[in-house]
Design a protein around this motif. Structure first.
Motif, PDB file in Angstrom:
ATOM      1  N   LEU A  22       9.489   3.228  -1.496  1.00 43.74           N
ATOM      2  CA  LEU A  22       9.548   2.411  -0.071  1.00 43.74           C
ATOM      3  C   LEU A  22      10.871   1.790   0.072  1.00 43.74           C
ATOM      4  CD1 LEU A  22       7.840   1.464   1.907  1.00 43.74           C
ATOM      5  CD2 LEU A  22       7.009  -0.398   0.692  1.00 43.74           C
ATOM      6  N   ALA A  23      11.284   2.400   1.438  1.00 40.88           N
ATOM      7  CA  ALA A  23      12.101   1.370   1.607  1.00 40.88           C
ATOM      8  C   ALA A  23      12.369   0.205   3.453  1.00 40.88           C
ATOM      9  CB  ALA A  23      14.311   2.403   2.239  1.00 40.88           C
ATOM     10  N   TYR A  24      12.367  -0.077   3.137  1.00 41.41           N
ATOM     11  CA  TYR A  24      11.529  -0.734   5.156  1.00 41.41           C
ATOM     12  C   TYR A  24      12.614  -1.623   5.891  1.00 41.41           C
ATOM     13  CZ  TYR A  24      10.593  -4.925   1.400  1.00 41.41           C
ATOM     14  OH  TYR A  24      10.478  -5.587   0.930  1.00 41.41           O
ATOM     15  N   LEU A  25      13.030  -2.515   6.748  1.00 40.98           N
ATOM     16  CA  LEU A  25      13.691  -2.803   7.567  1.00 40.98           C
ATOM     17  C   LEU A  25      12.504  -3.435   8.752  1.00 40.98           C
ATOM     18  CD1 LEU A  25      16.490  -0.453   9.338  1.00 40.98           C
ATOM     19  CD2 LEU A  25      16.650  -2.529   8.282  1.00 40.98           C
ATOM     20  N   VAL A  26      12.253  -4.801   8.600  1.00 41.38           N
ATOM     21  CA  VAL A  26      11.759  -5.849   9.379  1.00 41.38           C
ATOM     22  C   VAL A  26      12.297  -6.512  10.263  1.00 41.38           C
ATOM     23  CG1 VAL A  26       9.803  -5.521   7.172  1.00 41.38           C
ATOM     24  CG2 VAL A  26      11.447  -7.741   8.049  1.00 41.38           C
ATOM     25  N   PHE A  27      11.679  -6.594  11.208  1.00 36.87           N
ATOM     26  CA  PHE A  27      11.277  -8.078  12.079  1.00 36.87           C
ATOM     27  C   PHE A  27      13.337  -7.397  13.136  1.00 36.87           C
ATOM     28  CE2 PHE A  27      12.465 -12.466  12.951  1.00 36.87           C
ATOM     29  CZ  PHE A  27      12.292 -12.570  14.021  1.00 36.87           C
ATOM     30  N   ASN A  28      13.544  -6.099  13.398  1.00 35.37           N
ATOM     31  CA  ASN A  28      14.406  -5.996  14.506  1.00 35.37           C
ATOM     32  C   ASN A  28      15.185  -5.631  14.056  1.00 35.37           C
ATOM     33  OD1 ASN A  28      12.480  -6.066  16.819  1.00 35.37           O
ATOM     34  ND2 ASN A  28      12.957  -7.883  17.075  1.00 35.37           N
ATOM     35  N   ASP A  48       0.699  -1.050   0.530  1.00 36.03           N
ATOM     36  CA  ASP A  48      -0.179  -0.218  -0.004  1.00 36.03           C
ATOM     37  C   ASP A  48       1.091   1.248   0.185  1.00 36.03           C
ATOM     38  OD1 ASP A  48      -2.840   1.399   0.017  1.00 36.03           O
ATOM     39  OD2 ASP A  48      -1.812   2.156   2.466  1.00 36.03           O
ATOM     40  N   LEU A  49       1.451   1.329   0.410  1.00 30.22           N
ATOM     41  CA  LEU A  49       2.903   2.481   0.708  1.00 30.22           C
ATOM     42  C   LEU A  49       3.966   2.635  -0.655  1.00 30.22           C
ATOM     43  CD1 LEU A  49       4.031   2.341   4.027  1.00 30.22           C
ATOM     44  CD2 LEU A  49       2.759   3.870   3.503  1.00 30.22           C
ATOM     45  N   ALA A  50       3.963   1.252  -1.489  1.00 40.94           N
ATOM     46  CA  ALA A  50       4.895   1.618  -2.637  1.00 40.94           C
ATOM     47  C   ALA A  50       3.553   2.305  -3.407  1.00 40.94           C
ATOM     48  CB  ALA A  50       5.067   0.405  -2.073  1.00 40.94           C
ATOM     49  N   GLY A  51       2.767   1.246  -3.058  1.00 45.62           N
ATOM     50  CA  GLY A  51       2.351   2.296  -4.360  1.00 45.62           C
ATOM     51  C   GLY A  51       2.704   1.489  -6.196  1.00 45.62           C
ATOM     52  N   ASP A  52       2.447   2.938  -6.967  1.00 51.67           N
ATOM     53  CA  ASP A  52       3.269   2.149  -7.852  1.00 51.67           C
ATOM     54  C   ASP A  52       4.595   2.058  -8.466  1.00 51.67           C
ATOM     55  OD1 ASP A  52       0.730   2.323  -9.492  1.00 51.67           O
ATOM     56  OD2 ASP A  52       0.423   4.256  -9.120  1.00 51.67           O
ATOM     57  N   GLY A  53       5.790   2.669  -7.056  1.00 53.39           N
ATOM     58  CA  GLY A  53       7.087   2.491  -6.858  1.00 53.39           C
ATOM     59  C   GLY A  53       7.838   1.551  -6.366  1.00 53.39           C
ATOM     60  N   ALA A  54       8.523   1.672  -6.066  1.00 53.70           N
ATOM     61  CA  ALA A  54       9.704   0.401  -5.939  1.00 53.70           C
ATOM     62  C   ALA A  54      10.035   0.126  -4.713  1.00 53.70           C
ATOM     63  CB  ALA A  54      11.744   0.638  -7.197  1.00 53.70           C
ATOM     64  N   ALA A  55      10.062  -0.245  -4.183  1.00 54.84           N
ATOM     65  CA  ALA A  55      10.806  -0.577  -2.975  1.00 54.84           C
ATOM     66  C   ALA A  55      12.543  -1.285  -2.903  1.00 54.84           C
ATOM     67  CB  ALA A  55      10.262  -1.525  -1.866  1.00 54.84           C
ATOM     68  N   LEU A  56      12.659  -0.884  -1.335  1.00 51.89           N
ATOM     69  CA  LEU A  56      13.866  -0.979  -0.594  1.00 51.89           C
ATOM     70  C   LEU A  56      14.380  -1.600   0.425  1.00 51.89           C
ATOM     71  CD1 LEU A  56      17.309  -0.825  -1.810  1.00 51.89           C
ATOM     72  CD2 LEU A  56      17.538   0.925  -0.414  1.00 51.89           C
TER      73      LEU A  56
END
Length: 245
Positions: free
Chosen positions: A104-110, A36-44
């Motif tokens: 979007l960029a994201y870091l998960v699970f600590n 949802d946050l990435a929308g039409d863009g790419a994610a890192l």
């Protein structure tokens, strides 16, 4: 460059050791949130590991690029269906740059806690800001330090106790660090591993974001957007890139 604590010995059974985190109840809400946050863009994805989130996120149509220090973990990712569509750069995600920009960029699970100094965590936010498009979002999923659950003078907090597994965190309050100790019986043998982390507070992360030109936008207790409260054991936080620094 930081030490790689996720080498072959860890990577060979990583998915099995955290198998509950691969359940659809854990993965699907995270993927929906991020897509949802990435929308039409790419994610890192920083610390892409074996692709627990990147692969299903990519299947929704979001292009994903990963960074990871551990070539052994990335080899496990590469063996999975769909991994050929996900470029991965081997390197320290606090400093490593990759081509292009991302919504979007994201870091998960600590994973933010794998950076074991405040300077490295600050550098990570700045690196993310450099990769984000204006208005891009940065998402971090991380535990809330359990200091309020420690009796005065106590340093140890168990998180797994079973006939075949024992896990506990050893806190160093003065240095804002912890070591996560894991004892696991594998094929009749005791396997022992310890991982160093630097725990970090929500307000501290907000300050790091502001220093990098990002503004807090959301904070929840989980991927289903349950309210963040005094009793929350983790948070999912979102910042938006608003300025150039």
């Amino acid at each position: 460059m930081p030490d790689d604590h996720f080498g072959e010995h860890v990577a060979e059974r990583y998915d099995e050791s955290v198998s509950e985190m691969f359940d659809s109840a854990e993965v699907d809400p995270a993927v929906r949130f991020l897509a949802d946050l990435a929308g039409d863009g790419a994610a890192l994805e920083l610390g892409i590991g074996t692709g627990r989130i990147a692969l299903p996120l990519n299947r929704t149509g979001v292009p994903v690029h990963g960074i990871d220090l551990s070539s052994a973990m990335v080899e496990r990712l590469r063996a999975k269906p769909g991994a050929d569509r996900i470029p991965v750069t081997i390197g320290d995600f606090a400093h490593t740059r990759v081509p292009g920009t991302f919504s979007l960029a994201y870091l998960v699970f600590n994973t933010i806690m794998n950076l074991t100094s405040q300077d490295e965590q600050v550098a990570c936010f700045r690196t993310v800001a450099d990769h984000l498009e204006p208005g891009g979002r940065f998402v971090v999923e991380v535990m809330v330090p359990e200091l309020q659950r420690l009796p005065h003078g106590e340093r140890f907090r168990p998180f797994t106790v079973s006939p075949s597994r024992l896990g506990f965190d050893e806190y160093d309050v003065a240095e804002q660090r912890l070591v996560s100790h894991h004892y696991h019986v594998v094929d009749g043998r005791l396997d022992v591993m310890s991982f160093p982390f630097r725990y970090v507070w929500p307000a501290e992360l907000d300050l790091m974001a502001r220093m990098a030109g990002m503004t807090p936008r959301e904070r929840w207790s989980d991927w289903n957007r349950q309210p963040f409260t005094n009793d929350s054991t983790k948070h999912v936080s979102v910042w938006e890139k608003t300025t150039s620094v």
